[in-house]
Design an enzyme around this catalytic site. Structure first.
Site, PDB file in Angstrom:
ATOM      1  N   HIS A   1      -2.513  10.143  12.137  1.00  0.00           N
ATOM      2  CA  HIS A   1      -1.287   9.369  12.396  1.00  0.00           C
ATOM      3  C   HIS A   1      -0.881   9.615  13.843  1.00  0.00           C
ATOM      4  O   HIS A   1      -1.040  10.742  14.344  1.00  0.00           O
ATOM      5  CB  HIS A   1      -0.143   9.815  11.482  1.00  0.00           C
ATOM      6  CG  HIS A   1       1.193   9.274  11.929  1.00  0.00           C
ATOM      7  ND1 HIS A   1       1.627   8.025  11.578  1.00  0.00           N
ATOM      8  CD2 HIS A   1       2.137   9.796  12.758  1.00  0.00           C
ATOM      9  CE1 HIS A   1       2.801   7.804  12.162  1.00  0.00           C
ATOM     10  NE2 HIS A   1       3.128   8.857  12.881  1.00  0.00           N
TER      11      HIS A   1
ATOM     12  N   ARG B   1      -2.421   6.744  21.000  1.00  0.00           N
ATOM     13  CA  ARG B   1      -2.796   5.547  20.233  1.00  0.00           C
ATOM     14  C   ARG B   1      -4.183   5.056  20.674  1.00  0.00           C
ATOM     15  O   ARG B   1      -4.984   4.612  19.839  1.00  0.00           O
ATOM     16  CB  ARG B   1      -1.767   4.425  20.415  1.00  0.00           C
ATOM     17  CG  ARG B   1      -0.382   4.695  19.839  1.00  0.00           C
ATOM     18  CD  ARG B   1      -0.336   4.791  18.339  1.00  0.00           C
ATOM     19  NE  ARG B   1      -0.864   3.634  17.642  1.00  0.00           N
ATOM     20  CZ  ARG B   1      -0.709   3.416  16.327  1.00  0.00           C
ATOM     21  NH1 ARG B   1      -0.019   4.272  15.578  1.00  0.00           N
ATOM     22  NH2 ARG B   1      -1.227   2.374  15.739  1.00  0.00           N
TER      23      ARG B   1
ATOM     24  N   ASN C   1      -7.610   7.338   7.042  1.00  0.00           N
ATOM     25  CA  ASN C   1      -7.986   7.008   8.420  1.00  0.00           C
ATOM     26  C   ASN C   1      -7.730   8.135   9.419  1.00  0.00           C
ATOM     27  O   ASN C   1      -7.485   7.906  10.594  1.00  0.00           O
ATOM     28  CB  ASN C   1      -7.362   5.683   8.861  1.00  0.00           C
ATOM     29  CG  ASN C   1      -5.856   5.727   8.860  1.00  0.00           C
ATOM     30  OD1 ASN C   1      -5.261   6.754   8.553  1.00  0.00           O
ATOM     31  ND2 ASN C   1      -5.233   4.623   9.225  1.00  0.00           N
TER      32      ASN C   1
ATOM     33  N   PHE D   1       0.808  -1.226   0.000  1.00  0.00           N
ATOM     34  CA  PHE D   1       0.000   0.000   0.000  1.00  0.00           C
ATOM     35  C   PHE D   1       0.843   1.279   0.000  1.00  0.00           C
ATOM     36  O   PHE D   1       0.300   2.371   0.127  1.00  0.00           O
ATOM     37  CB  PHE D   1      -0.964   0.003   1.194  1.00  0.00           C
ATOM     38  CG  PHE D   1      -0.281  -0.155   2.544  1.00  0.00           C
ATOM     39  CD1 PHE D   1       0.313   0.939   3.171  1.00  0.00           C
ATOM     40  CD2 PHE D   1      -0.248  -1.386   3.170  1.00  0.00           C
ATOM     41  CE1 PHE D   1       0.926   0.808   4.405  1.00  0.00           C
ATOM     42  CE2 PHE D   1       0.377  -1.526   4.418  1.00  0.00           C
ATOM     43  CZ  PHE D   1       0.958  -0.429   5.029  1.00  0.00           C
TER      44      PHE D   1
ATOM     45  N   ARG E   1     -10.726   7.384  14.931  1.00  0.00           N
ATOM     46  CA  ARG E   1     -10.882   6.699  13.643  1.00  0.00           C
ATOM     47  C   ARG E   1     -12.290   6.139  13.471  1.00  0.00           C
ATOM     48  O   ARG E   1     -12.836   6.159  12.356  1.00  0.00           O
ATOM     49  CB  ARG E   1      -9.807   5.621  13.489  1.00  0.00           C
ATOM     50  CG  ARG E   1      -8.463   6.252  13.072  1.00  0.00           C
ATOM     51  CD  ARG E   1      -7.326   5.307  13.227  1.00  0.00           C
ATOM     52  NE  ARG E   1      -6.134   5.755  12.515  1.00  0.00           N
ATOM     53  CZ  ARG E   1      -4.932   5.215  12.680  1.00  0.00           C
ATOM     54  NH1 ARG E   1      -4.765   4.210  13.525  1.00  0.00           N
ATOM     55  NH2 ARG E   1      -3.901   5.668  12.007  1.00  0.00           N
TER      56      ARG E   1
HETATM   57  P1  ADP Z   1      -0.990   3.182  12.091  1.00  0.00           P
HETATM   58  O1  ADP Z   1      -1.250   4.465  11.312  1.00  0.00           O
HETATM   59  O2  ADP Z   1      -2.203   2.752  12.874  1.00  0.00           O
HETATM   60  O3  ADP Z   1       0.248   3.258  12.933  1.00  0.00           O
HETATM   61  P2  ADP Z   1       0.545   1.542  10.228  1.00  0.00           P
HETATM   62  O4  ADP Z   1       1.762   2.223  10.776  1.00  0.00           O
HETATM   63  O5  ADP Z   1       0.521   0.063  10.196  1.00  0.00           O
HETATM   64  O6  ADP Z   1      -0.774   2.026  11.012  1.00  0.00           O
HETATM   65  O7  ADP Z   1       0.298   2.028   8.743  1.00  0.00           O
HETATM   66  C1  ADP Z   1       0.535   3.382   8.367  1.00  0.00           C
HETATM   67  C2  ADP Z   1      -0.596   3.860   7.502  1.00  0.00           C
HETATM   68  O8  ADP Z   1      -0.588   3.114   6.278  1.00  0.00           O
HETATM   69  C3  ADP Z   1      -1.995   3.618   8.085  1.00  0.00           C
HETATM   70  O9  ADP Z   1      -2.403   4.631   8.979  1.00  0.00           O
HETATM   71  C4  ADP Z   1      -2.838   3.592   6.846  1.00  0.00           C
HETATM   72  O10 ADP Z   1      -3.121   4.922   6.388  1.00  0.00           O
HETATM   73  C5  ADP Z   1      -1.923   2.911   5.847  1.00  0.00           C
HETATM   74  N1  ADP Z   1      -2.204   1.464   5.816  1.00  0.00           N
HETATM   75  C6  ADP Z   1      -1.839   0.550   6.718  1.00  0.00           C
HETATM   76  N2  ADP Z   1      -2.256  -0.681   6.378  1.00  0.00           N
HETATM   77  C7  ADP Z   1      -2.910  -0.539   5.205  1.00  0.00           C
HETATM   78  C8  ADP Z   1      -3.569  -1.436   4.322  1.00  0.00           C
HETATM   79  N3  ADP Z   1      -3.642  -2.760   4.575  1.00  0.00           N
HETATM   80  N4  ADP Z   1      -4.129  -0.921   3.207  1.00  0.00           N
HETATM   81  C9  ADP Z   1      -4.046   0.395   2.932  1.00  0.00           C
HETATM   82  N5  ADP Z   1      -3.431   1.319   3.729  1.00  0.00           N
HETATM   83  C10 ADP Z   1      -2.874   0.850   4.850  1.00  0.00           C
HETATM   84 MG    MG Z   2       2.207   3.462  12.351  1.00  0.00          MG
END
Ligand code: ADP
Ligand code: MG
Length: 144
Positions: A117, A87, A114, A59, A104
């Site tokens: 961050h 978080r 979403n 992604f 979220r």
């Molecule tokens: P977080 O933002 O909850 O820390 P991650 O660090 O795993 O999550 O991922 C960073 C960002 O990448 C996410 O907030 C989301 O916008 C995007 N993302 C994560 N997983 C996916 C996925 N399976 N498909 C599309 N976008 C994703």
């Molecule tokens: Mg992250």
């Protein structure tokens, strides 16, 4: 509980929805203080570097495209247990799995768009804060 700082980004989808204030209110209600902030449209170079940890994920291109699609509101939050507290307030990465009452669940449309961050560890918080802010741009809250 120790005072910590963490990086928060209100992402382009939430900025487009005009809910910056509503999201900031969640941080304030949880006892977190905004000690630095900037409103900024990330360049592609900045977005790729910020999310470098995800460079090999399927992604990655969509994530970068999304993050450069409009301005973000980038803040340093400070307070007791700020990293984990933020978080918890954010909720699960996938808004469909996020608990009721989290940012979220309430403001995000999809796992791509979403809304926010948040740094996921104290170590990453420190790196992410210095990615966007120099120490002199951060006005630490003075505690009594
Ligand atoms: P977080 O933002 O909850 O820390 P991650 O660090 O795993 O999550 O991922 C960073 C960002 O990448 C996410 O907030 C989301 O916008 C995007 N993302 C994560 N997983 C996916 C996925 N399976 N498909 C599309 N976008 C994703
Ligand atoms: Mg992250």
């Amino acid at each position: 509980m120790s005072k910590q700082r963490t990086l928060s980004i209100i992402k382009p989808d939430a900025v487009r929805k005009n809910v910056i204030g509503k999201i900031i209110n969640r941080f304030e209600e949880a006892g977190l203080y905004i000690v630095a902030a900037k409103f900024k449209k990330l360049s592609r170079h900045e977005a790729e570097n910020f999310y470098y940890i995800h460079k090999d994920r399927s992604f990655f291109k969509e994530l970068v495209d999304f993050m450069v699609s409009g301005p973000s509101f980038i803040q340093v939050l400070e307070g007791d247990d700020a990293v984990q507290k933020n978080r918890n307030i954010m909720g699960n990465t996938d808004p469909k799995k996020a608990d009721v009452g989290t940012i979220r669940a309430d403001f995000a449309d999809s796992i791509d768009a979403n809304a926010v961050h948040g740094s996921d560890s104290l170590d990453n918080a420190s790196k992410e804060i210095s990615f966007f802010f120099s120490e002199i741009e951060i006005c630490s809250k003075e505690y009594d």
